[in-house]
Enzyme design. Structure first.
Site, PDB file in Angstrom:
ATOM      1  N   LYS A  60       7.068  37.043 -27.472  1.00 27.16           N
ATOM      2  CA  LYS A  60       7.829  38.278 -27.248  1.00 27.16           C
ATOM      3  C   LYS A  60       7.074  39.285 -26.391  1.00 27.16           C
ATOM      4  O   LYS A  60       7.694  40.151 -25.763  1.00 27.16           O
ATOM      5  CB  LYS A  60       8.164  38.921 -28.591  1.00 27.16           C
ATOM      6  CG  LYS A  60       9.130  38.126 -29.440  1.00 27.16           C
ATOM      7  CD  LYS A  60      10.579  38.325 -29.001  1.00 27.16           C
ATOM      8  CE  LYS A  60      11.550  37.744 -30.030  1.00 27.16           C
ATOM      9  NZ  LYS A  60      12.951  37.923 -29.605  1.00 27.16           N
ATOM     10  N   SER A 108      13.411  42.132 -36.141  1.00 26.55           N
ATOM     11  CA  SER A 108      12.904  41.722 -37.448  1.00 26.55           C
ATOM     12  C   SER A 108      11.393  41.541 -37.418  1.00 26.55           C
ATOM     13  O   SER A 108      10.775  41.296 -38.434  1.00 26.55           O
ATOM     14  CB  SER A 108      13.571  40.424 -37.892  1.00 26.55           C
ATOM     15  OG  SER A 108      13.242  39.393 -36.993  1.00 26.55           O
ATOM     16  N   GLY A 166      18.637  34.101 -28.178  1.00 30.81           N
ATOM     17  CA  GLY A 166      18.776  33.316 -26.959  1.00 30.81           C
ATOM     18  C   GLY A 166      17.937  33.789 -25.780  1.00 30.81           C
ATOM     19  O   GLY A 166      18.033  33.223 -24.692  1.00 30.81           O
ATOM     20  N   GLY A 167      17.094  34.794 -25.996  1.00 33.80           N
ATOM     21  CA  GLY A 167      16.288  35.299 -24.880  1.00 33.80           C
ATOM     22  C   GLY A 167      15.267  34.280 -24.385  1.00 33.80           C
ATOM     23  O   GLY A 167      15.150  34.029 -23.178  1.00 33.80           O
ATOM     24  N   ALA A 224      21.333  28.779 -39.777  1.00 40.56           N
ATOM     25  CA  ALA A 224      21.594  29.910 -38.874  1.00 40.56           C
ATOM     26  C   ALA A 224      22.059  29.325 -37.546  1.00 40.56           C
ATOM     27  O   ALA A 224      21.446  29.515 -36.510  1.00 40.56           O
ATOM     28  CB  ALA A 224      20.322  30.739 -38.689  1.00 40.56           C
ATOM     29  N   ASP A 280      24.591  29.567 -35.352  1.00 39.86           N
ATOM     30  CA  ASP A 280      25.646  30.161 -34.515  1.00 39.86           C
ATOM     31  C   ASP A 280      25.568  29.701 -33.057  1.00 39.86           C
ATOM     32  O   ASP A 280      26.591  29.532 -32.401  1.00 39.86           O
ATOM     33  CB  ASP A 280      25.616  31.684 -34.583  1.00 39.86           C
ATOM     34  CG  ASP A 280      24.412  32.257 -33.880  1.00 39.86           C
ATOM     35  OD1 ASP A 280      23.308  32.166 -34.448  1.00 39.86           O
ATOM     36  OD2 ASP A 280      24.547  32.767 -32.742  1.00 39.86           O
ATOM     37  N   LYS A 315      -4.297  22.196 -36.474  1.00 37.78           N
ATOM     38  CA  LYS A 315      -5.160  23.280 -36.971  1.00 37.78           C
ATOM     39  C   LYS A 315      -4.705  24.626 -36.430  1.00 37.78           C
ATOM     40  O   LYS A 315      -5.512  25.519 -36.171  1.00 37.78           O
ATOM     41  CB  LYS A 315      -6.642  23.049 -36.612  1.00 37.78           C
ATOM     42  CG  LYS A 315      -7.157  21.646 -36.802  1.00 37.78           C
ATOM     43  CD  LYS A 315      -7.131  21.169 -38.230  1.00 37.78           C
ATOM     44  CE  LYS A 315      -7.680  19.750 -38.336  1.00 37.78           C
ATOM     45  NZ  LYS A 315      -7.366  19.169 -39.656  1.00 37.78           N
TER      46      LYS A 315
END
Lengths: 286, 286
Positions: free
Chosen positions: A20, A45, A148-149, A175, A177, A239
């Site tokens: 992100k 989230s 979907g990014g 989930a 969708d 690991k």
């Protein structure tokens, strides 16, 4: 174990612990000085929240973050440690949107949506760009799909560099969708999204849906148990700490949810942020 | 967090999941063809066992491995997956030695002791060699100490390349024989060695003791809770699975058991093999 050759792009080792930071950095640094000085606001989230907080700090501007009260402790702590200002909301789209709108009105900050944003999608695509620089002859590239990014950016970058590559999205059955939307050809409503993969509870938006329809070959689904057993296998063999959402892309390969035999498969491990206390391990597959 | 700059040599990512593959490979490939064809035998609680098994397989010779019945499941499974032939023994030095001697007599195989062996020590020293190639200006280098093979090899390599470097050993308080031996100047008997750091229950031998006396600046001790909290911190922040024994070297830096302020500290994370079910986490330090 799979009959395939697996390559991993370790976004769990990325700054802020997930991919992100790529999209957040691109979006925050794409703002004009006039826009930027008002600060940024977002809802997430967890991983996008931490990414925006750090990107904003690097640009020297404030970041307001709307997080559901159910977000993992470790993700909330990360946001705060990067200087993000957290507003809690309920775990519903309506509650998130309302809190976000209120903050925008009050502060004038620019909204940086976690995936309904072209700069964010372009930033996320740089993971695939680097991956194909490192391993140019991948047959398949796999990422998790939530809003979907990442999958949008990945599909644009990967299909542009290597048109014959197969782009596969990985989604929890709980989930699903994106799976249902691509199957029906229209945006389907969210499932209940009760999944250990806390980063994959969002739903597609019209922008990401249109990209995925055009460029993604397949969405494959995995159960909660398959997610956990794949995650455990990654911990034990690589690991590497990968969070449940990050392990979903590996899970569809390990559990052979699409044709893997003899293929060179690039798997984006999307993140590594989690509350260790919250992991109910199941046994790794033999 | 520490006021120091910490660098990590990630031997948890080494083949077989620990530094032991370095010494085992050097020892197995140092045998003459006549010696090698008889096979090798060793005793180990785990990581040396797996390392010898794989090194032997790479040389195409048999490996007999004496393991205590208390060895972690994951470590035993690794030995077997590399083709090692496991003989179980009690968790005492006498029982290990007896089983090892019996195997040698029966098979004629060459004993490759986990640390009382110059080739093994030389091999272990290559981790420090690479570390100082990557980060030449370390002020301190830290490794865990058990039988003393890694710390011996590290001290020889590090002090030769960089005489002013400080070499520090890290040992659990519950298995502090190296600490006591260096303090008294003679080989002290084993402690009860009830520690989560299952790889650090061995004791120095005359060879390693003589090297450590000459070349190691300090042994520092950590409690069981400090080991676990350091390990958890490594998992959460580095996203790396490090086993308890491997985290002991980080624990003495994180918990500032020697002067760390302003220093450039190289920490060898010695391994990453563990039974995930066996980890009683305590909370990470704030």
């Amino acid at each position: 174990m799979t009959g395939a050759r697996l390559f991993f792009k370790c976004e769990n080792l990325q700054k802020t612990g997930s991919f992100k930071f790529r999209g957040a950095t691109n979006a925050v640094f794409s703002l004009s000085d006039d826009e930027a000085k008002r600060g940024v606001v977002t809802q997430s989230s967890g991983n996008h929240a931490g990414a925006i907080a750090l990107a904003a700090r690097r640009r020297g501007i404030p970041a307001w973050i709307v997080m559901p009260s159910t977000a993992p402790r470790a993700k909330r702590q990360a946001v705060e440690s990067y200087g993000g200002r957290v507003t809690e909301c309920e775990h519903t789209v309506a509650s998130r949107d309302a809190a976000c709108n209120a903050l925008q009105e009050k502060t004038g900050a620019i909204l940086i949506h976690p995936y309904n944003n072209a700069q964010v999608i372009a930033g996320q695509g740089t993971a695939a760009l680097e991956f194909l620089e490192d391993v140019p002859d991948l047959d398949v590239i796999v990422t998790p799909v939530s809003g979907g990014g990442l999958l949008s950016g990945t599909s644009i970058a990967a299909k542009s560099l290597r048109p014959q590559i197969r782009v596969v999205g990985a989604e929890p059955k709980n989930a699903d969708d994106a799976y249902r939307s691509l199957a029906s050809g229209k945006l389907e409503p969210a499932a209940k999204a009760e999944t250990i993969a806390d980063g994959l509870r969002a739903t597609l938006c019209p922008l990401t849906f249109s990209i995925l329809r055009e460029r993604v070959d397949e969405i494959a689904l995995v159960t909660e148990e398959e997610i956990l057993s794949a995650m455990r296998l990654l911990w034990e063999r690589l690991k590497l700490i990968v969070e449940p959402s990050g392990a979903v892309s590996a899970a569809i390969a390990i559990h052979k949810k699409f044709p893997v035999d003899g293929k060179r498969i690039g798997i984006i491990l999307s993140g590594g942020n989690l509350d260790l206390d919250q992991i109910p391990f199941v046994r790794a597959p033999k």
